[in-house]
Design a protein around this motif. Structure first.
Motif, PDB file in Angstrom:
ATOM      1  N   GLY A 166       0.818  -1.209   0.000  1.00 37.41           N
ATOM      2  CA  GLY A 166       0.000   0.000   0.000  1.00 37.41           C
ATOM      3  C   GLY A 166       0.852   1.259   0.000  1.00 37.41           C
ATOM      4  N   GLY A 167       1.998   1.203   0.709  1.00 43.14           N
ATOM      5  CA  GLY A 167       2.906   2.353   0.735  1.00 43.14           C
ATOM      6  C   GLY A 167       3.500   2.645  -0.635  1.00 43.14           C
ATOM      7  N   ILE A 168       3.851   1.595  -1.360  1.00 43.85           N
ATOM      8  CA  ILE A 168       4.392   1.765  -2.717  1.00 43.85           C
ATOM      9  C   ILE A 168       3.350   2.423  -3.616  1.00 43.85           C
ATOM     10  N   ILE A 169       2.108   1.924  -3.528  1.00 46.67           N
ATOM     11  CA  ILE A 169       1.029   2.480  -4.356  1.00 46.67           C
ATOM     12  C   ILE A 169       0.718   3.918  -3.928  1.00 46.67           C
ATOM     13  N   ALA A 170       0.713   4.157  -2.616  1.00 48.42           N
ATOM     14  CA  ALA A 170       0.382   5.489  -2.091  1.00 48.42           C
ATOM     15  C   ALA A 170       1.363   6.554  -2.578  1.00 48.42           C
TER      16      ALA A 170
END
Length: 300
Positions: A238-242
């Motif tokens: 999720g952090g990568i996508i965020a």
């Protein structure tokens, strides 16, 4: 003249090494957050493996991780030099894969509550060699995504440095992180064996009590790491996508300083977790109900 040139060369090398040490320290701090997720994810991968096979499995995954770094470090440097725009899309794909894998684990745990993944409760007739190989392959695939993030973060800290500095810093971080993570994983999975050793070696006293504590604590730690490892998939993915999405900052100036510090750290984590869960569910549903049936029709 030769002596002067030699001294100048030594001085240049010393300056370069000093710069590399400083940049490596900065890179290590920035990749430290991923290190915790990496540790949790890899420690849970040996769950279900017999005690005598734990260290061989950890070593096999560690070797795979080193191979991942040998592929990723040169690849990241080349992409950064010739096609930097590719880094974000590639990381996004990796992030989506992590979220999908995490969602699969959660879904499996909810729909198979009575089943256990530990080796002692595997279905009768299970090929233990194949089971172990699948564990190792899955761990190496997951490690590849985390390794990619570590390499990219490390590369981002030295983006403006000379190419040789980039190579040395990123390579050093990749090696140290891999060695450190798998040394810790090996120590964690053998905590119970250390406890048994202390109990046998010292029939009574403080060390015997410590051994008993380790024997009791180790299984609970492994279960905790299994849960943390699954959450880490959503947080990292999720952090990568965020990072590729528009950023929004909550107004926290009205909060007390201590509470502001806690909330400012908690909000991004919850956002990453939410994005990770939604992304994992989306990819799972797409593969299950769109891509899967489409491929079946093509094959038939």
């Amino acid at each position: 003249m030769a002596g002067t040139n030699l001294l100048a060369l030594i001085d240049d090398i010393a300056t370069l090494l000093d710069d590399i040490a400083l940049m490596s320290k900065v890179a290590a701090k920035k990749t430290g957050a991923v290190l915790g997720d990496d540790l949790a994810l890899n420690a849970q991968q040996v769950t279900g493996v017999s005690a005598d096979r734990e260290l061989p499995v950890v070593w096999a995954v560690a070797k795979g991780s080193f191979i991942n770094k040998l592929i990723l470090v040169p690849l990241a440097l080349l992409i950064s030099a010739f096609a930097p725009w590719l880094i974000t899309p590639l990381l996004m794909i990796g992030g989506l894969y992590l979220c999908f894998e995490g969602f699969e684990k959660v879904l499996h745990s909810l729909t198979h509550k009575k089943e256990h993944s530990d080796q002692l409760n595997l279905p009768e007739g299970t090929d233990l060699v194949a089971y172990e190989k699948n564990k190792i392959k899955g761990a190496i695939r997951t490690d590849f995504i985390l390794s990619a993030e570590i390499v990219v973060i490390a590369l981002g800290t030295v983006q403006s440095a000379a190419f040789i500095s980039q190579v040395l810093v990123v390579s050093l971080i990749a090696f140290v992180m891999t060695a450190g993570v798998y040394a810790l994983v090996a120590g964690i999975v053998k905590l119970d064996d250390l406890g048994l050793y202390l109990r046998k070696k010292f029939p009574d006293g403080l060390l015997n009590t410590l051994g008993m504590g380790l024997v009791t604590f180790a299984p609970k730690l492994m279960k905790t790491l299994s849960v943390v490892g699954t959450f880490a998939m959503f947080l990292v993915g999720g952090g990568i996508i965020a990072h590729a999405l528009p950023h929004w900052e909550a107004p926290l100036s009205s909060l007390p300083p201590a509470l502001e510090t806690i909330v400012s750290g908690l909000i991004p984590m919850l956002i990453n977790l939410g994005i990770g869960l939604l992304a994992g569910a989306f990819v799972y549903l797409f593969l299950e109900y769109v891509a899967g049936p489409a491929l079946s029709k093509i094959r038939s």
